[in-house]
Design an enzyme around this catalytic site. Sequence first.
Site, PDB file in Angstrom:
ATOM      1  CE1 TYR A 170      -4.263   0.880  -0.220  1.00  0.00           C
ATOM      2  CE2 TYR A 170      -4.495  -1.047   0.597  1.00  0.00           C
ATOM      3  CZ  TYR A 170      -5.014  -0.341   0.037  1.00  0.00           C
ATOM      4  OH  TYR A 170      -6.384  -0.531  -0.446  1.00  0.00           O
ATOM      5  CD  GLU A 227      -4.874   5.170   0.294  1.00  0.00           C
ATOM      6  OE1 GLU A 227      -4.940   4.339   1.197  1.00  0.00           O
ATOM      7  OE2 GLU A 227      -5.571   5.835   0.126  1.00  0.00           O
ATOM      8  CG  ASP A 261      -8.453  11.018 -23.545  1.00  0.00           C
ATOM      9  OD1 ASP A 261      -7.385  10.550 -23.596  1.00  0.00           O
ATOM     10  OD2 ASP A 261      -9.381  10.722 -23.091  1.00  0.00           O
ATOM     11  CB  THR A 288      -4.753   4.619 -22.234  1.00  0.00           C
ATOM     12  OG1 THR A 288      -4.243   4.467 -23.672  1.00  0.00           O
ATOM     13  CG2 THR A 288      -5.881   4.614 -22.057  1.00  0.00           C
ATOM     14  CE  LYS A 300      -7.410   2.933 -25.324  1.00  0.00           C
ATOM     15  NZ  LYS A 300      -8.341   3.953 -25.331  1.00  0.00           N
ATOM     16  NE  ARG A 354      -6.592  -3.291 -20.155  1.00  0.00           N
ATOM     17  CZ  ARG A 354      -6.745  -3.274 -21.371  1.00  0.00           C
ATOM     18  NH1 ARG A 354      -6.260  -4.000 -22.208  1.00  0.00           N
ATOM     19  NH2 ARG A 354      -7.634  -2.306 -21.870  1.00  0.00           N
TER      20      ARG A 354
HETATM   21  C1  LIG Z   1      -9.380   4.156 -24.342  1.00  0.00           C
HETATM   22  C2  LIG Z   1      -9.688   5.426 -24.063  1.00  0.00           C
HETATM   23  C3  LIG Z   1      -9.975   5.944 -22.956  1.00  0.00           C
HETATM   24  C4  LIG Z   1     -10.221   4.870 -21.585  1.00  0.00           C
HETATM   25  O1  LIG Z   1      -9.093   4.135 -21.421  1.00  0.00           O
HETATM   26  P1  LIG Z   1      -9.525   3.020 -20.302  1.00  0.00           P
HETATM   27  O2  LIG Z   1      -7.887   2.612 -20.068  1.00  0.00           O
HETATM   28  O3  LIG Z   1     -10.146   1.595 -20.985  1.00  0.00           O
HETATM   29  O4  LIG Z   1     -10.020   3.258 -19.320  1.00  0.00           O
HETATM   30  C5  LIG Z   1     -10.360   7.245 -22.508  1.00  0.00           C
HETATM   31  N1  LIG Z   1      -9.970   8.212 -23.454  1.00  0.00           N
HETATM   32  C6  LIG Z   1     -10.054   7.946 -24.926  1.00  0.00           C
HETATM   33  C7  LIG Z   1      -9.920   9.009 -25.888  1.00  0.00           C
HETATM   34  C8  LIG Z   1      -9.661   6.538 -25.057  1.00  0.00           C
HETATM   35  O5  LIG Z   1      -9.572   6.118 -26.484  1.00  0.00           O
END
Ligand SMILES: *Cc1c(COP(=O)(O)O)cnc(C)c1O
Length: 480
Positions: free
Chosen positions: A67, A69, A244, A273, A276, A282
């Site tokens: 832990y 935090e 994002d 993320t 991707k 992840r």
């Molecule tokens: C995939 C994605 C997310 C979410 O990601 P997770 O790890 O699945 O929560 C948020 N914003 C955009 C633009 C995405 O393509």
Amino acid sequence: MSDTTSQLASTAYQSALQVIEGVEPRIAGAIRSELTDQRESLKLIASENYASPAVLLTMGNWLSDKYAEGTVGHRFYAGCQNVDTVESVAAEHARELFGAEYAYAQPHSGIDANLVAFWSILAHRVETPALAEAGVKSMNDLDEDAWEVLRKKFGEQRMLGMSLDAGGHLTHGFRPNISGKMFHQRSYGTDPETQLLDYDAVAAQAREFKPLILIAGYSAYPRRVNFAKMREIADEVGATLMVDMAHFAGLVAGKVFTGDEDPVPHAHVVTTTTHKSLRGPRGGLVLATEEYAPSVDRGCPMVLGGPLSHMMAAKAVALAEARTPEFQTYAQAVADNAKALAEGFTSRGATLVTGGTDNHLVLVDVSAYGLTGRQAESALLEAGVVTNRNSVPNDPNGAWYTSGVRLGTPALTSRGFAAADFDRVAELIVDVLSQTTPAPTKSGAPGKAKHILADGVADRVRAASAEMLQTHPLYPGLEL
Ligand SMILES: *Cc1c(COP(=O)(O)O)cnc(C)c1O
């Protein structure tokens, strides 16, 4: 992957699976068969990739048991020195890779990174001024009346983001997501003719709506975004620019998106993320300017619990990989391959949203084949091609059936697929789509859900893909 790496990884996984088998053989079995499935399918899901054995191995260990935090050097638990190392190395790689002033490695996923960002912006823009006005240091020092006023103010804020059918993400203010419940939301679309972002139209909407947050970024827009222009719009209306980059972080990391197309120098806050196009574990990351750093640092306990130390460790390993010249070569290949895929489609008469791509994804409008996205997706799956259906701008079939399929190049490029392979992939997909018809409903009218794929096509396409998959093996030399 070098021969030594694959040998070591084989030994590691063989041993790990034996240990797991002794406790729950069904889980060991699922892990084994997932590798087989991944190896044998033509994976074109634009949000997926294949992480390296080093990244994968970093996730499974005792860092998970701790832990921690708080933040580096300031934890609410004792004995966090190793987690401090892990988190500071991850943040250091993220800052240096992306040229960011500040990085926060704790978010467990993309959605968590966005939640941290939203609340940080609210804290910085709404809470801090309210505390200053009341002449107090902390929320706990506000009297009940002032606290009620502040709570109400949180609920009155506005967000302007890209619409879902133009390629935006659910977390950018849509009602099924908490962001749509937190903010008054409006969305900008794309030009009805070109299907491209129209910055003048975004600016006009921003002037009228005056959002606290202007959010840029997407999951299904096949083009680059000019973040310098987005920042100009944000500045003109006093909004915070949040980008994002969950989908295209790998192209930013690999220096394919630079200058106005690199969000980091232009945005106040950037979220992503790590799994991707960035090809890590992840997880999520938040990058920010110094100005926003103190409020981002409060992600835990604002919306996060204890950090996942093993996942932060894997992020650090992936970010270290992304700082190599090999990763830049990979990222450039992802973009070149997407171009080849798009040209493979247009040269065979398919219709693409925006007419092509200049990032890592292609959106095929399958209505030209008389199909819904759902029918195209399931016909392709029958032939062993893994994609996902997706809305096209102003989709007449809504978000469930849709009229498109989204295809991305990051995963197959990690296996070594090159431009000529992606041209062949387009050929196979066109073969499937042009040999598919909608199955009739009970009344005899063409339905939106089920499909009929002509005899022999699935076998033909599977055989052709098997050949390509064999030429470009996934985790070569890794034996379970
Ligand atoms: C995939 C994605 C997310 C979410 O990601 P997770 O790890 O699945 O929560 C948020 N914003 C955009 C633009 C995405 O393509």
